[in-house]
Enzyme design. Structure first.
Site: not given
Ligand SMILES: *Cc1c(COP(=O)(O)O)cnc(C)c1O
Length: 341
Positions: A34, A120, A233, A280
């Site tokens: 991701k 969550r 800055y 920046m």
């Molecule tokens: C991002 C994520 C992972 C991976 O977690 P890491 O700590 O990067 O290994 C696994 N399961 C879910 C549901 C996630 O959102």
């Protein structure tokens, strides 16, 4: 000149996949790619992961899944995050698998998410599961910090799923792959460790992992500040004695966060402290000699691990890595793939 050069070491990435697969034994590795593979480039990382035996790829959004489907037509792709109703048809057409936490959509393979303590999203119990369900999962809140609590979540999950057969049960993130073998089950979902970053914020080498991303720039200007003169800055760095300062043409818009003031980078291999406000498109380093314009500045690489920057900025490597901008407008990104390494 290279204002910003980002190098992705796919040989190191492959090594990390193999390292985690060894740890997992018979458990499948589902590579989490991701957020553009945590800023490392999803296309290169996803292909390499599959070549090294990852059985599926995990993304956060339907959009990421569709993009990845264009690269890899036949691989299992699992969307971990919630999707919008109007994304369902295209997700179905692309053969994406969805993680569902509430309503179960029709005609698409789904993984049901149980909330065992992350707080969550997720169902609190499993009842009346339809045929489309191919997996059941939960996500650990504390695998990197509190293994006892992670075991409580795992036990809840195992109790809730004990009667299910023929489904993939998957729980483990990187930290759990490395330290909680009883969580491995049918498949594991490591992310950060694939990129050679420690889920615990320590030295990745402790776990046999190799960092994949390195980031360099060059000194774009060098000047001598007289006592009382400042750089940047807000005059947040004022020279007390005559001080050599180097200007690096990288800033927070590149992902070199504003709260990295005080961290250390390397100038021609020697440590140098970042001083003054990061702007920046530029920041300043304090030099102990009149260095030359064009000398290499290593922002991330051997001797300057991302974990050290994360400590200074009071954040985690996940955030730093995923925010580095390797797009062509700001950086020259290159990939080295030494498959034998
Ligand atoms: C991002 C994520 C992972 C991976 O977690 P890491 O700590 O990067 O290994 C696994 N399961 C879910 C549901 C996630 O959102």
């Amino acid at each position: 000149m290279a204002r910003s050069a980002i190098t992705i070491d796919l040989g190191a990435f492959r090594h990390n996949v193999r390292r985690l697969r060894r740890q997992l034994g018979g458990t499948q590795l589902w590579a989490v790619v991701k957020a553009d593979a945590y800023g490392h480039g999803v296309r290169d990382c996803a292909i390499a992961a599959v070549e090294e035996g990852a059985a599926a790829l995990c993304v956060a959004t339907a959009g990421e899944g569709l993009e990845l489907r264009g690269v890899l037509p036949d691989v299992r792709i699992i969307v971990l995050g919630p999707i919008e109703d109007d994304e369902l048809a295209s997700a179905r057409a692309a053969g994406l698998e969805l993680v569902v936490a509430e309503r179960i959509p029709e005609g698409v393979r789904v993984h049901v998410k149980l909330d065992t303590g992350m707080g969550r999203w997720g169902l609190s119990e499993l009842a009346g599961l339809p045929d489309e369900i191919v997996g059941v999962m939960t996500h650990l809140a504390t695998a990197d910090s509190d293994l006892a609590q992670a075991r409580v979540q795992l036990e809840r999950f195992l109790a809730a799923t004990a009667d299910l057969t023929g489904l993939d049960r998957h729980v483990a993130n990187s930290a759990a792959v490395l330290t909680l073998p009883e969580s491995h089950l049918d498949a594991a979902r490591p992310g950060i460790a694939l990129y050679g970053l420690s889920p615990f914020g320590g030295d990745p080498a402790d776990h046999g992992l190799r960092p994949v991303l390195s980031w360099t720039s060059e000194l774009a200007a060098v000047r001598l500040l007289a006592p009382g003169q400042s750089t940047g800055y807000g005059r947040r760095f004022i020279a007390v004695v005559e001080t050599w300062i180097g200007i690096v043409p990288i800033g927070y818009a590149d992902g070199f966060r504003r709260d990295l003031t005080g961290t250390t980078v390397l100038v021609s291999g020697e440590p140098a402290q970042v001083v003054g406000a990061i702007s920046m498109d530029a920041f300043a380093v304090k030099l102990d000699r009149p260095a030359g314009v064009g000398e290499t500045v290593t922002l991330v690489g051997p001797g300057v691990p991302l974990e050290a920057h994360a400590r200074v900025a009071d954040t985690i490597t996940y955030e730093l890595a995923s925010r580095i901008d390797s797009g062509p407008a700001r950086a020259r990104r290159s990939v080295v793939d030494d498959a034998a390494s």
